[in-house]
Scaffold this motif. Sequence first.
Motif, PDB file in Angstrom:
ATOM      1  N   LEU A 120       2.307   0.176 -11.579  1.00 47.75           N
ATOM      2  CA  LEU A 120       1.832  -0.530 -10.384  1.00 47.75           C
ATOM      3  C   LEU A 120       2.613  -1.817 -10.175  1.00 47.75           C
ATOM      4  CD1 LEU A 120      -1.986   0.068 -10.841  1.00 47.75           C
ATOM      5  CD2 LEU A 120      -0.517   1.099  -9.094  1.00 47.75           C
TER       6      LEU A 120
ATOM      7  N   SER B 242      -6.269   3.581  -9.355  1.00 50.27           N
ATOM      8  CA  SER B 242      -5.204   4.567  -9.428  1.00 50.27           C
ATOM      9  C   SER B 242      -5.098   5.128 -10.839  1.00 50.27           C
ATOM     10  CB  SER B 242      -3.871   3.903  -9.043  1.00 50.27           C
ATOM     11  OG  SER B 242      -2.787   4.767  -9.279  1.00 50.27           O
TER      12      SER B 242
ATOM     13  N   VAL C 143      -6.332  -2.289  -7.132  1.00 50.80           N
ATOM     14  CA  VAL C 143      -5.878  -0.902  -7.074  1.00 50.80           C
ATOM     15  C   VAL C 143      -6.726  -0.018  -7.979  1.00 50.80           C
ATOM     16  CG1 VAL C 143      -3.918   0.651  -7.356  1.00 50.80           C
ATOM     17  CG2 VAL C 143      -3.510  -1.735  -6.717  1.00 50.80           C
TER      18      VAL C 143
ATOM     19  N   ALA D 219      -4.388   6.873  -4.543  1.00 47.63           N
ATOM     20  CA  ALA D 219      -4.697   5.482  -4.914  1.00 47.63           C
ATOM     21  C   ALA D 219      -5.465   4.774  -3.802  1.00 47.63           C
ATOM     22  CB  ALA D 219      -3.426   4.712  -5.217  1.00 47.63           C
ATOM     23  N   GLU D 220      -6.418   3.947  -4.208  1.00 50.69           N
ATOM     24  CA  GLU D 220      -7.128   3.076  -3.276  1.00 50.69           C
ATOM     25  C   GLU D 220      -6.564   1.681  -3.466  1.00 50.69           C
ATOM     26  OE1 GLU D 220     -11.382   3.334  -3.465  1.00 50.69           O
ATOM     27  OE2 GLU D 220     -11.295   5.480  -3.905  1.00 50.69           O
ATOM     28  N   VAL D 221      -6.049   1.099  -2.389  1.00 54.15           N
ATOM     29  CA  VAL D 221      -5.391  -0.203  -2.470  1.00 54.15           C
ATOM     30  C   VAL D 221      -6.081  -1.172  -1.521  1.00 54.15           C
ATOM     31  CG1 VAL D 221      -3.208  -1.441  -2.243  1.00 54.15           C
ATOM     32  CG2 VAL D 221      -3.203   0.977  -2.930  1.00 54.15           C
TER      33      VAL D 221
ATOM     34  N   GLY E 217       0.817  -1.212   0.000  1.00 57.08           N
ATOM     35  CA  GLY E 217       0.000   0.000   0.000  1.00 57.08           C
ATOM     36  C   GLY E 217       0.847   1.256   0.000  1.00 57.08           C
TER      37      GLY E 217
ATOM     38  N   ILE F  83       2.631   1.880  -3.441  1.00 55.85           N
ATOM     39  CA  ILE F  83       1.734   2.411  -4.470  1.00 55.85           C
ATOM     40  C   ILE F  83       1.351   3.850  -4.158  1.00 55.85           C
ATOM     41  CG2 ILE F  83      -0.560   2.175  -5.496  1.00 55.85           C
ATOM     42  CD1 ILE F  83      -0.139  -0.918  -5.196  1.00 55.85           C
ATOM     43  N   ARG F  84       1.031   4.127  -2.897  1.00 52.93           N
ATOM     44  CA  ARG F  84       0.623   5.490  -2.527  1.00 52.93           C
ATOM     45  C   ARG F  84       1.786   6.489  -2.600  1.00 52.93           C
ATOM     46  NH1 ARG F  84      -1.870   2.600   1.493  1.00 52.93           N
ATOM     47  NH2 ARG F  84      -3.975   2.011   0.947  1.00 52.93           N
TER      48      ARG F  84
END
Length: 65
Positions: free
Chosen positions: A51, A44, A42, A29-31, A19, A22-23
């Motif tokens: 990713l 994003s 994800v 982004a929603e993970v 998480g 990615i963030r």
Amino acid sequence: MQIFKVSGMSCGHCVRAIGEAIRALDAAAEVQVELASGEVRVASRLSQEQLLAAIREEGYEAQPA
């Protein structure tokens, strides 16, 4: 939403590491990480390649689901 199969995840640390990786590239982004199924979902603006690279840089094997 993009979905990836990720191997090597086993605990809460794995969830946080993916998480955060990615963030770091997309703060919005929603993970969602599901340890049992080995899936990472994800939402994003990042490309699939970006990713995958972020997940792999954390030491996990990942591929599109």
